[in-house]
Write an enzyme that holds these catalytic residues in place. Structure first.
Site, mmCIF file in Angstrom:
data_model
loop_
_atom_site.group_PDB
_atom_site.id
_atom_site.type_symbol
_atom_site.label_atom_id
_atom_site.label_comp_id
_atom_site.label_asym_id
_atom_site.label_seq_id
_atom_site.Cartn_x
_atom_site.Cartn_y
_atom_site.Cartn_z
ATOM 1 N N THR A 134 -17.365 8.845 5.287
ATOM 2 C CA THR A 134 -17.728 10.231 4.961
ATOM 3 C C THR A 134 -18.152 11.031 6.197
ATOM 4 O O THR A 134 -18.723 12.113 6.074
ATOM 5 C CB THR A 134 -18.879 10.230 3.943
ATOM 6 N N GLU A 135 -17.853 10.537 7.382
ATOM 7 C CA GLU A 135 -18.378 11.144 8.601
ATOM 8 C C GLU A 135 -17.933 12.585 8.837
ATOM 9 O O GLU A 135 -18.675 13.375 9.451
ATOM 10 C CB GLU A 135 -17.991 10.278 9.817
ATOM 11 N N THR A 136 -16.713 12.969 8.405
ATOM 12 C CA THR A 136 -16.272 14.340 8.665
ATOM 13 C C THR A 136 -17.106 15.369 7.912
ATOM 14 O O THR A 136 -17.054 16.558 8.222
ATOM 15 C CB THR A 136 -14.787 14.524 8.299
#
Length: 260
Positions: A134-136
């Site tokens: 989920t980093e973006t």
């Protein structure tokens, strides 16, 4: 043993539990060091034949690094020039582990937690758990977990997950081969135990040498891999477990593994 991680051994199985439920079992340096130390202890114990990794309570397996800017374990404190970051060290240690690693996914496995899941050899998850990088969503990209993701996640699914930052349910992850099995929450322990028993009843020596060999073969050309595989098979045939396995097969009885 640190309060934020504990491990226990029952029979042939060591269970490692990330115990930070108030932080969704987020990773930090202490947790990473604790997992690595537990892996060392498990490999040194001849009675241990498999290791289960899980999280405390039922909300999260591991939510990755703590995203509070000043939190212990936040990715925003990573030093670009330092190759010894604790996440890299943990993933190297997990990759080198010769014991089977089984993820018991008791809750969401996101960002670095998804990396932990992919670093394990097998996974059993409760159906409603969310999985993915989920980093973006926070202006990043799943850099530290990419080496494991590339070995587990199909290319198109990998690109969609990394670019959108949208997780999938564990139920939807089965066709993508991200987990082996999904079950309702109240069946998670039984399914994990069932899978682990199928491992621990087999040759511990063959599995240890096989995992070590597989890690090397992944990095070899086809011809080098065949040459190495022949060499390792010849060595495995000399082990006590191999002799016991063939003898038991001929005598039509269950083998009694020595782990040697």
């Amino acid at each position: 043993m640190a309060d934020d991680l504990w491990h226990q051994t029952s029979g042939a199985v060591m269970t490692i539990t990330i115990n930070r439920p108030e932080r969704r079992n987020a990773l930090n340096a202490s947790v990473a060091a604790g997992i690595s130390a537990a892996l060392d202890k498990g490999e040194a114990d001849p009675s241990v034949r498999a290791i289960v990794l899980t999280g405390a309570e039922d909300k999260a397996f591991c939510a990755g690094g703590d995203l509070q800017l000043d939190a212990d374990g936040t990715p925003f404190t990573i030093e670009a020039a330092d190759p010894r970051h604790y996440v890299a060290g943990l993933f190297r240690r997990m990759r080198a582990c010769r014991l089977p690693l089984v993820a018991r996914v008791n809750g969401h496995a996101l960002a670095g937690g998804f990396g932990l899941l992919c670093a394990c050899d097998l996974a059993v998850a409760k159906e409603e758990a969310l999985l993915g990088p989920t980093e973006t969503r926070v202006g990043l990209f799943p850099m530290m977990i990419l080496p494991h993701l590339l070995r587990v996640v199909p290319e198109r699914a990998l690109m969609e997950m990394c670019l959108t930052g949208e997780p999938v349910t564990a139920r939807d992850a089965v066709p993508l081969n991200l987990v082996n099995y999904t079950v309702p929450a109240d069946e998670l322990d039984a399914k994990t135990d069932w899978l682990v028993e199928r491992i621990t009843s087999k040759t511990p020596t063959g599995i240890r040498l096989g995992k070590q060999s597989l890690a090397h073969i992944r990095e070899m050309s086809f011809d080098h891999a065949l040459e190495y595989a022949q060499f390792m098979l010849a060595n495995m045939c000399r082990t006590e477990d191999a002799r016991e396995g063939m003898t038991a097969f001929a005598q039509k009885r269950a083998p009694e593994w020595t782990g040697r």
